[in-house]
Design a protein around this motif. Sequence first.
Motif, mmCIF file in Angstrom:
data_model
loop_
_atom_site.group_PDB
_atom_site.id
_atom_site.type_symbol
_atom_site.label_atom_id
_atom_site.label_comp_id
_atom_site.label_asym_id
_atom_site.label_seq_id
_atom_site.Cartn_x
_atom_site.Cartn_y
_atom_site.Cartn_z
ATOM 1 N N VAL A 22 0.861 -1.184 0.000
ATOM 2 C CA VAL A 22 0.000 0.000 0.000
ATOM 3 C C VAL A 22 0.899 1.235 0.000
ATOM 4 C CG1 VAL A 22 -1.815 1.257 1.208
ATOM 5 C CG2 VAL A 22 -1.769 -1.256 1.284
ATOM 6 N N PRO A 23 0.847 2.056 -1.051
ATOM 7 C CA PRO A 23 1.714 3.225 -1.106
ATOM 8 C C PRO A 23 1.246 4.321 -0.153
ATOM 9 C CG PRO A 23 0.229 3.226 -2.970
ATOM 10 C CD PRO A 23 -0.013 1.941 -2.237
ATOM 11 N N PRO A 24 2.109 5.261 0.185
ATOM 12 C CA PRO A 24 1.671 6.388 1.016
ATOM 13 C C PRO A 24 0.663 7.240 0.250
ATOM 14 C CG PRO A 24 3.890 6.748 0.179
ATOM 15 C CD PRO A 24 3.537 5.328 -0.151
ATOM 16 N N GLY A 25 -0.311 7.760 0.965
ATOM 17 C CA GLY A 25 -1.354 8.543 0.325
ATOM 18 C C GLY A 25 -0.834 9.851 -0.260
ATOM 19 N N GLN A 26 -1.263 10.137 -1.457
ATOM 20 C CA GLN A 26 -0.958 11.411 -2.116
ATOM 21 C C GLN A 26 -2.246 11.969 -2.703
ATOM 22 O OE1 GLN A 26 2.106 10.647 -5.009
ATOM 23 N NE2 GLN A 26 3.737 10.502 -3.483
ATOM 24 N N ALA A 27 -2.342 13.270 -2.762
ATOM 25 C CA ALA A 27 -3.543 13.905 -3.296
ATOM 26 C C ALA A 27 -3.782 13.464 -4.736
ATOM 27 C CB ALA A 27 -3.406 15.418 -3.219
ATOM 28 N N VAL A 28 -5.017 13.042 -5.013
ATOM 29 C CA VAL A 28 -5.406 12.592 -6.352
ATOM 30 C C VAL A 28 -6.733 13.265 -6.704
ATOM 31 C CG1 VAL A 28 -6.063 10.624 -7.787
ATOM 32 C CG2 VAL A 28 -4.233 10.375 -6.106
ATOM 33 N N GLY A 29 -6.745 14.010 -7.803
ATOM 34 C CA GLY A 29 -7.977 14.674 -8.216
ATOM 35 C C GLY A 29 -8.496 15.566 -7.097
ATOM 36 N N ASP A 52 -5.447 7.944 1.711
ATOM 37 C CA ASP A 52 -5.034 6.967 2.733
ATOM 38 C C ASP A 52 -6.243 6.204 3.272
ATOM 39 O OD1 ASP A 52 -2.300 6.709 3.135
ATOM 40 O OD2 ASP A 52 -2.165 8.580 4.260
ATOM 41 N N ALA A 53 -7.310 6.933 3.586
ATOM 42 C CA ALA A 53 -8.521 6.296 4.107
ATOM 43 C C ALA A 53 -9.120 5.350 3.070
ATOM 44 C CB ALA A 53 -9.532 7.358 4.515
ATOM 45 N N ALA A 54 -9.056 5.733 1.788
ATOM 46 C CA ALA A 54 -9.576 4.866 0.717
ATOM 47 C C ALA A 54 -8.766 3.578 0.633
ATOM 48 C CB ALA A 54 -9.544 5.614 -0.614
ATOM 49 N N TYR A 55 -7.440 3.668 0.758
ATOM 50 C CA TYR A 55 -6.595 2.465 0.758
ATOM 51 C C TYR A 55 -6.978 1.528 1.913
ATOM 52 C CZ TYR A 55 -3.294 4.382 -2.713
ATOM 53 O OH TYR A 55 -2.703 4.864 -3.864
ATOM 54 N N GLN A 56 -7.221 2.096 3.072
ATOM 55 C CA GLN A 56 -7.581 1.272 4.228
ATOM 56 C C GLN A 56 -8.921 0.568 4.005
ATOM 57 O OE1 GLN A 56 -7.393 3.579 7.847
ATOM 58 N NE2 GLN A 56 -5.356 4.393 7.370
ATOM 59 N N THR A 57 -9.876 1.300 3.439
ATOM 60 C CA THR A 57 -11.188 0.706 3.173
ATOM 61 C C THR A 57 -11.089 -0.430 2.159
ATOM 62 O OG1 THR A 57 -12.311 2.801 3.636
ATOM 63 C CG2 THR A 57 -13.525 1.173 2.345
#
Length: 324
Positions: free
Chosen positions: A116-123, A131-136
């Motif tokens: 799981v990569p570190p969260g970065q701003a997308v759109g 990050d929260a989306a990756y966890q879900t």
Amino acid sequence: MEDRQLETHPDLLDPEWRKRAERDARLGAKQDLKRRRKQRPRRRFRMSRWHVVVLFLVMTAAVLAAAVVVVNQMRGSSSAGQPPRVAPVLSGVDLARPFDRTPAANWREGVAGITVPPGQAVGGFTAQEVDAAYQTVTKAIAAARLGSRALQDHDGSELLALLAPNERTRLEQTLTSGPTLEKDRYFTLIGAKGLSQVPPRMTGSLTAKPGGKGELIVHASYAVAYAFDARPDEARSPMDIVPFVREEQDYVIRKAPPFAKADAGLSIGEGSGYNSRMACDAIKTGILAPQYADKDRPVVGVPVGDDAAAYDPTKPLPSLDTCG
């Protein structure tokens, strides 16, 4: 008269002379004792034939007893009245290490194998929201491919609980019905041949990209290896007890607004999969079973399309059907 003269002799009355005389007397007595000991003849012990026989029998009994202990330890301890327990031998299959000599030998246990990569701003999503989306999505994969309710009871409630309200309504009938090919698309269904106590292993990764307005698409590319139990006469190699599931799956995260609250959250998007080293008869009904379960269809050698790329989530899904 002479005795009295001895008692009054000047030397006897001298204390120093009397001490020297007593010391000399004790020294003389010790020397005399040593001379007598040296003159005493020594007795030599000679072993008779009877002694030799007895000693040989005792040593033989000790060696035999030690050998019995070693043999019992090698065979395993046993209770009174029961035969010794012997470690089972499974024709090249170690049920305690079922993933040895398979593509999953170096994979990690469960979702720990998914990078799981570190969260970065997308759109329009911030780094924290990504990050929260990756966890879900990681929780959804675990519920679908590793959850005890899904695997053992074919119960999709864990996955349903993670979905947006309208998505839950759309899939509820599919995920709560009996085993079907449609249900198999969303999570793994295990048949009567139960899994071993060794947890499944995984490898793969998540990536994020923007979707439509207010949408984030998380793509999951992963493979899962499952280890099944087997009897000695059922498993000839690890190939017989370890089937694999490959998945390329999109998960869609929507925000409200612009979406309605009932649509906000997690939805399941487009996806495709590939199974290998499984029982063909069972997979046609949506059930994942070990290869040895196909009694009338023994597999000789490596299944069709079974190469390293088939288990590598960084490679395209194989196009060949392993069941032919």
